[in-house]
Scaffold this active site. Sequence first.
Site, PDB file in Angstrom:
ATOM      1  N   LYS A  47       0.815  -1.201   0.000  1.00  9.25           N
ATOM      2  CA  LYS A  47       0.000   0.000   0.000  1.00  9.25           C
ATOM      3  C   LYS A  47       0.858   1.265   0.000  1.00  9.25           C
ATOM      4  CE  LYS A  47      -2.939  -2.426   3.270  1.00  9.25           C
ATOM      5  NZ  LYS A  47      -3.141  -2.571   4.712  1.00  9.25           N
ATOM      6  N   GLY A  48       2.106   1.102   0.397  1.00  7.77           N
ATOM      7  CA  GLY A  48       2.954   2.274   0.655  1.00  7.77           C
ATOM      8  C   GLY A  48       3.089   3.237  -0.508  1.00  7.77           C
ATOM      9  N   ASP A 104       7.508   3.342  -2.679  1.00  3.70           N
ATOM     10  CA  ASP A 104       7.766   4.355  -1.647  1.00  3.70           C
ATOM     11  C   ASP A 104       9.180   4.213  -1.095  1.00  3.70           C
ATOM     12  OD1 ASP A 104       6.908   1.904  -0.659  1.00  3.70           O
ATOM     13  OD2 ASP A 104       6.094   2.735   1.186  1.00  3.70           O
ATOM     14  N   ASP A 107      14.240  -0.820   1.139  1.00  2.00           N
ATOM     15  CA  ASP A 107      14.923  -1.009   2.422  1.00  2.00           C
ATOM     16  C   ASP A 107      16.022  -2.050   2.181  1.00  2.00           C
ATOM     17  OD1 ASP A 107      15.386  -1.431   5.201  1.00  2.00           O
ATOM     18  OD2 ASP A 107      13.374  -0.733   5.627  1.00  2.00           O
ATOM     19  N   PHE A 156      13.959   4.067  11.099  1.00  2.00           N
ATOM     20  CA  PHE A 156      12.556   3.758  10.824  1.00  2.00           C
ATOM     21  C   PHE A 156      11.804   5.051  10.527  1.00  2.00           C
ATOM     22  CE2 PHE A 156       8.189   2.616  11.825  1.00  2.00           C
ATOM     23  CZ  PHE A 156       8.084   1.474  11.052  1.00  2.00           C
ATOM     24  N   ARG A 169       0.182   6.717   7.563  1.00  2.79           N
ATOM     25  CA  ARG A 169       0.326   6.737   6.096  1.00  2.79           C
ATOM     26  C   ARG A 169      -0.147   8.075   5.525  1.00  2.79           C
ATOM     27  NH1 ARG A 169       1.463   1.443   4.183  1.00  2.79           N
ATOM     28  NH2 ARG A 169       0.450  -0.247   5.302  1.00  2.79           N
TER      29      ARG A 169
HETATM   30  C1  PRP Z   1       7.436  -1.784   2.307  1.00  2.41           C
HETATM   31  C2  PRP Z   1       7.687  -0.951   1.049  1.00  2.41           C
HETATM   32  C3  PRP Z   1       8.356  -1.925   0.122  1.00  2.41           C
HETATM   33  C4  PRP Z   1       9.087  -2.852   1.086  1.00  2.41           C
HETATM   34  C5  PRP Z   1      10.518  -2.480   1.111  1.00  2.41           C
HETATM   35  O1  PRP Z   1       6.236  -2.449   2.156  1.00  2.41           O
HETATM   36  O2  PRP Z   1       6.499  -0.450   0.506  1.00  2.41           O
HETATM   37  O3  PRP Z   1       7.433  -2.642  -0.661  1.00  2.41           O
HETATM   38  O4  PRP Z   1       8.537  -2.697   2.389  1.00  2.41           O
HETATM   39  O5  PRP Z   1      11.247  -3.351   1.962  1.00  2.41           O
HETATM   40  P1  PRP Z   1      12.469  -4.224   1.445  1.00  2.41           P
HETATM   41  O6  PRP Z   1      13.290  -3.392   0.508  1.00  2.41           O
HETATM   42  O7  PRP Z   1      13.209  -4.571   2.722  1.00  2.41           O
HETATM   43  O8  PRP Z   1      11.936  -5.456   0.781  1.00  2.41           O
HETATM   44  P2  PRP Z   1       5.516  -3.212   3.352  1.00  2.41           P
HETATM   45  O9  PRP Z   1       5.853  -4.680   3.268  1.00  2.41           O
HETATM   46  O10 PRP Z   1       5.812  -2.534   4.647  1.00  2.41           O
HETATM   47  O11 PRP Z   1       3.985  -3.061   2.954  1.00  2.41           O
HETATM   48  P3  PRP Z   1       3.106  -1.728   2.755  1.00  2.41           P
HETATM   49  O12 PRP Z   1       3.599  -1.043   1.501  1.00  2.41           O
HETATM   50  O13 PRP Z   1       1.716  -2.233   2.614  1.00  2.41           O
HETATM   51  O14 PRP Z   1       3.298  -0.875   3.981  1.00  2.41           O
END
Ligand code: PRP
Length: 183
Positions: A47-48, A104, A107, A156, A169
């Site tokens: 969703k991010g 978004d 990481d 974070f 969000r």
């Molecule tokens: C977050 C972000 C990426 C992912 C990045 O999504 O939107 O998709 O984590 O992390 P990484 O590089 O360590 O793989 P999340 O799983 O938190 O879901 P969300 O977008 O629904 O919050």
Amino acid sequence: MDASHMGNDIEQVLITEEEIQAKLAELATQIWAEYEGKDLLLVGVLKGAVMVMADFMRHLPGTVPMDWMAVSSYGSGTKSSGVVRILKDLDSDISGKHVLIVEDIIDSGLTLSWIRSNLESRSPASVEILTLLRKPEAAKVEIDTKWVGFDIPNEFVVGYGLDFAEQYRNLREIVTLAPHVYS
Ligand code: PRP
């Protein structure tokens, strides 16, 4: 909401609303020049990426379609294994299309690395990545990211689509949370 509505839950504003919008406008100009005349499809990852998609595509000076994927981990180990499960797949066939993944944050890079490989297996003309944020110090895999808004420290962060337990969000800025919120 903006940072002024966070009370003492906020530690620091890392990136302001104005900085985000200026960067997205700059990226939109560059990206439009690269794709003009090509069959471009924006692919957001729920969703991010909702906020980035909404604002980035409105900075583009022409029409472009979007599609969405939702992915989830198989368990707590998934983020480290890089294995993800598709919860919602694309609505459209991407063969022959120039795909731009809109994210978004990168990481560890594991999620996007998997998504990119998955999309590349569907015979698109190209697959590139636009991410608003990237944490270079957190990278576990090398991922070729053509467009990056901001490199940020390995802290974070929430806001502008990024959550803590599904909250924040809808914050306009990117901020760090005060430790009492998550401890
Ligand atoms: C977050 C972000 C990426 C992912 C990045 O999504 O939107 O998709 O984590 O992390 P990484 O590089 O360590 O793989 P999340 O799983 O938190 O879901 P969300 O977008 O629904 O919050």
